[in-house]
Design an enzyme around this catalytic site. Sequence first.
Site, PDB file in Angstrom:
ATOM      1  N   ASP A  67      36.115  31.863  37.860  1.00 20.00           N
ATOM      2  CA  ASP A  67      36.246  33.154  37.414  1.00 20.00           C
ATOM      3  C   ASP A  67      37.673  33.752  37.531  1.00 20.00           C
ATOM      4  OD1 ASP A  67      35.859  33.414  39.971  1.00 20.00           O
ATOM      5  OD2 ASP A  67      34.008  34.690  39.699  1.00 20.00           O
ATOM      6  N   ASP A 136      25.484  41.285  45.601  1.00 18.78           N
ATOM      7  CA  ASP A 136      24.487  41.752  44.465  1.00 18.78           C
ATOM      8  C   ASP A 136      23.691  40.564  43.890  1.00 18.78           C
ATOM      9  OD1 ASP A 136      26.183  40.834  42.880  1.00 18.78           O
ATOM     10  OD2 ASP A 136      26.507  42.691  41.682  1.00 18.78           O
ATOM     11  N   HIS A 138      25.227  37.959  42.716  1.00 22.59           N
ATOM     12  CA  HIS A 138      25.973  37.208  41.661  1.00 22.59           C
ATOM     13  C   HIS A 138      26.432  35.793  41.941  1.00 22.59           C
ATOM     14  CE1 HIS A 138      29.847  39.403  42.762  1.00 22.59           C
ATOM     15  NE2 HIS A 138      29.976  38.334  43.139  1.00 22.59           N
ATOM     16  N   GLU A 143      26.979  39.130  37.054  1.00 26.98           N
ATOM     17  CA  GLU A 143      26.309  40.314  37.488  1.00 26.98           C
ATOM     18  C   GLU A 143      24.814  40.516  37.125  1.00 26.98           C
ATOM     19  OE1 GLU A 143      28.068  41.386  40.143  1.00 26.98           O
ATOM     20  OE2 GLU A 143      29.609  42.435  39.546  1.00 26.98           O
TER      21      GLU A 143
HETATM   22  C1  GLP Z   1      33.623  37.328  44.115  1.00 23.66           C
HETATM   23  C2  GLP Z   1      33.482  36.030  43.350  1.00 23.66           C
HETATM   24  C3  GLP Z   1      32.289  35.137  43.817  1.00 23.66           C
HETATM   25  C4  GLP Z   1      32.355  35.035  45.169  1.00 23.66           C
HETATM   26  C5  GLP Z   1      32.024  36.348  45.717  1.00 23.66           C
HETATM   27  C6  GLP Z   1      31.595  36.745  47.210  1.00 23.66           C
HETATM   28  O1  GLP Z   1      32.943  38.235  43.512  1.00 23.66           O
HETATM   29  N1  GLP Z   1      33.791  36.251  41.920  1.00 23.66           N
HETATM   30  O2  GLP Z   1      32.549  33.749  43.214  1.00 23.66           O
HETATM   31  O3  GLP Z   1      30.951  34.190  45.403  1.00 23.66           O
HETATM   32  O4  GLP Z   1      33.203  37.037  45.535  1.00 23.66           O
HETATM   33  O5  GLP Z   1      32.605  36.415  47.857  1.00 23.66           O
HETATM   34  P1  GLP Z   1      32.947  36.583  49.561  1.00 23.66           P
HETATM   35  O6  GLP Z   1      32.895  35.174  49.833  1.00 23.66           O
HETATM   36  O7  GLP Z   1      34.337  37.065  49.905  1.00 23.66           O
HETATM   37  O8  GLP Z   1      31.705  37.295  50.103  1.00 23.66           O
END
Ligand code: GLP
Length: 259
Positions: A67, A136, A138, A143
């Site tokens: 993404d 959440d 995802h 989402e």
């Molecule tokens: C973002 C990314 C996700 C990732 C998430 C969790 O939202 N789009 O791919 O898994 O962050 O991030 P973190 O690893 O910092 O908790």
Amino acid sequence: MQVLIRANYEEMSKEAARYVSSEMRKKVKFVLGLATGSTPLGLYKELIRMHKEEGLDFENVTTFNLDEYYGLSPTHEQSYSYFMWENLFKHVNIKKENVHIPDGMAKDVEKFCEEYEHMIKEAGGIDLQVLGIGSDGHIAFNEPLSSLGSRTRLKTLTQQTIEDNARFFENKDEVPRYAITMGVGTVFEAHKCILLASSHSKADVIAKAIEGPVAAYITASAMQLHRDTIVVLDEGAAAELKRKDYYRYVDKMVKEFNK
Ligand code: GLP
């Protein structure tokens, strides 16, 4: 699905790196799906170390990132493109033309998303997809209520995601409201997946994704339908799992069987 529980973040990252590198070594032309966020940073550090000290080769590796924030250029310090170059690509021998990250500045978003899907297919699909999980539930930026069959498209971020990710920006208002993301359907077409989660802050959502029902409300739960997914957790992230002891036992038995 196999759930591996490791003592801490470092051990989780090393376990993930062992798996990713051994998969990479199995195939001459390898297609690797990559994730951003703080969780995979330890994995990327370990892959860089393996590249420098153990000859882990990225020459024939093609990557696709999950993404990108919509509206951020690749040079923006909070863009996922910048993140990937800083934290992995510039330290290994990957070819620039083999790196694919959604274009946050795409003018015709729909067309771009179709092309991204096409590029993944042209590459022969993703051999191994690295995943994190949002608080959440995802995966990528899918989402709650994203269709479990969804493809690459523009998504509106939840307030929760905006708040979670505000820590990387000067203030909450600077966090983009949209992102271009692979769909849940796109992600789980990967031949193999490895999902990482660390710390107690992810314990609740990890239990829902692994042991709860498959539901569009927690898009990571779609991994239950995937036939080759490994989840690597540290003790914090595993804290709310009901069948923790069984997952540990399986881990031990699999190792014994493969001796
Ligand atoms: C973002 C990314 C996700 C990732 C998430 C969790 O939202 N789009 O791919 O898994 O962050 O991030 P973190 O690893 O910092 O908790």
